[in-house]
Design a protein around this motif. Structure first.
Motif, PDB file in Angstrom:
ATOM      1  N   UNK A  87      -5.861-123.323   6.768  1.00  0.00           N
ATOM      2  CA  UNK A  87      -4.949-123.286   5.626  1.00  0.00           C
ATOM      3  C   UNK A  87      -3.500-123.050   6.046  1.00  0.00           C
ATOM      4  N   UNK A  88      -3.153-123.433   7.253  1.00  0.00           N
ATOM      5  CA  UNK A  88      -1.755-123.602   7.597  1.00  0.00           C
ATOM      6  C   UNK A  88      -1.086-122.562   8.457  1.00  0.00           C
ATOM      7  N   UNK A  89      -1.587-121.313   8.517  1.00  0.00           N
ATOM      8  CA  UNK A  89      -0.927-120.350   9.385  1.00  0.00           C
ATOM      9  C   UNK A  89      -1.118-120.741  10.853  1.00  0.00           C
ATOM     10  N   UNK A  90      -0.083-120.524  11.631  1.00  0.00           N
ATOM     11  CA  UNK A  90      -0.097-120.912  13.032  1.00  0.00           C
ATOM     12  C   UNK A  90      -0.062-119.680  13.933  1.00  0.00           C
ATOM     13  N   UNK A  91      -0.270-119.930  15.220  1.00  0.00           N
ATOM     14  CA  UNK A  91      -0.125-118.850  16.195  1.00  0.00           C
ATOM     15  C   UNK A  91       1.282-118.264  16.143  1.00  0.00           C
ATOM     16  N   UNK A  92       2.281-119.127  15.929  1.00  0.00           N
ATOM     17  CA  UNK A  92       3.664-118.654  15.868  1.00  0.00           C
ATOM     18  C   UNK A  92       3.890-117.740  14.663  1.00  0.00           C
ATOM     19  N   UNK A  93       3.250-118.041  13.525  1.00  0.00           N
ATOM     20  CA  UNK A  93       3.372-117.181  12.345  1.00  0.00           C
ATOM     21  C   UNK A  93       2.832-115.777  12.641  1.00  0.00           C
ATOM     22  N   UNK A  94       1.631-115.731  13.237  1.00  0.00           N
ATOM     23  CA  UNK A  94       1.026-114.439  13.564  1.00  0.00           C
ATOM     24  C   UNK A  94       1.822-113.713  14.637  1.00  0.00           C
ATOM     25  N   UNK A  95       2.359-114.466  15.577  1.00  0.00           N
ATOM     26  CA  UNK A  95       3.200-113.877  16.629  1.00  0.00           C
ATOM     27  C   UNK A  95       4.418-113.192  16.013  1.00  0.00           C
TER      28      UNK A  95
END
Length: 269
Positions: free
Chosen positions: A176-184
């Motif tokens: 649903x769209x969240x990326x590793x960069x978002x979590x980072x």
């Protein structure tokens, strides 16, 4: 307990980066990993793997005190957690997938369509590890057998359900769209490291690599090289010449030296 801001926080992909693509061995990276931890630095594993898979690997690497990014950024595994997660988001994704036209649905074979033995064959994992890989909460990796034109149609149809399709080292992964960069970004705000570094080898690592202060592209002998990334021309992002954990060990060791962390007196008891 209040955590001291780490002098260097490393965000690391697993398959093909910290783990060897064929053997899944991480021990060639042990020298730099142990050196980093002695200096008070940390490693956030950032992977398409599930929370149960990562919990086991994190324990083996002595990284259980650090959070981990799972299922390509769709979830975060808290320090010390064992990986149990609510599957509501995954079930919603599977319903949307099963509602696609038959020709598109039939060209995608997700982990939810496979048995443990199928996943073991597709990944090279042992059967017990393959079972953990199928215990998903947020995303669905799979093998695409259709044409490029069909894939574009498939991706467009999923986008109507707010589902994105991203290519990793081996699989096409839906979420649903969240990326590793978002979590980072979330974890960087929380942990406030002095320096950040990110390493990866696949397209789904590119945003994370670009977002870090220092980015490292690990060569992937099983896929196409990543295109030039933003920040590469000026040297903020660089390509290492060794694959997998050997490249990880070399790159992290070089960055520790360049930042002069040892001289800075940051070692923790």
């Amino acid at each position: 307990m209040t955590r001291q801001p780490p002098p260097l926080l490393v965000f690391s992909d697993l398959d093909g980066t910290l783990l060897d693509h064929e053997s899944y061995d991480w021990t060639p990276a042990r020298p730099a990993l142990e050196r980093l931890l002695r200096l008070g630095g940390g490693v956030v594993l950032a992977t398409s793997k599930t929370a149960p898979e990562v919990a086991t690997l994190r324990d083996e690497m002595s990284l259980s005190d650090w959070p981990a990014i799972v299922e390509n950024g769709a979830g975060i595994l808290a320090p010390g957690a064992d990986g149990d997660s609510d599957r509501e988001e995954y079930d919603c994704l599977r319903r949307a997938l099963d509602g696609l036209p038959a020709d598109l649905r039939g060209a995608f074979r997700g982990f939810g369509d496979m048995t443990d033995a199928d996943v073991a064959k597709a990944t090279g994992l042992a059967p017990q590890a393959a079972a953990k890989a199928r215990t998903r909460a947020f995303s669905e990796p799979g093998l695409w057998s259709g044409t490029e034109a069909q894939e574009a149609t498939f991706t467009k149809a999923l986008a109507e359900h707010r589902i994105t399709a991203r290519r990793g080292g081996r699989f096409l992964t839906l979420s649903f769209g969240r990326t590793k960069a978002d979590a980072m970004a979330d974890l960087t705000d929380e942990l406030r490291p002095r320096h950040t570094m990110a390493l990866g080898d696949a397209p789904n690592d590119a945003e994370m690599i670009e977002a870090a202060e220092i980015g490292i592209i690990i060569p992937n002998p099983h896929g196409h090289p990543l295109p030039p990334l933003m920040g590469e021309a000026e040297g903020r992002i660089r390509r290492i010449d060794l694959p997998g954990p050997q490249g990880w060990n070399k790159a992290v060791g070089q960055v520790i030296d360049e930042l002069e962390l040892t001289k800075a007196g940051v070692a923790h008891g």
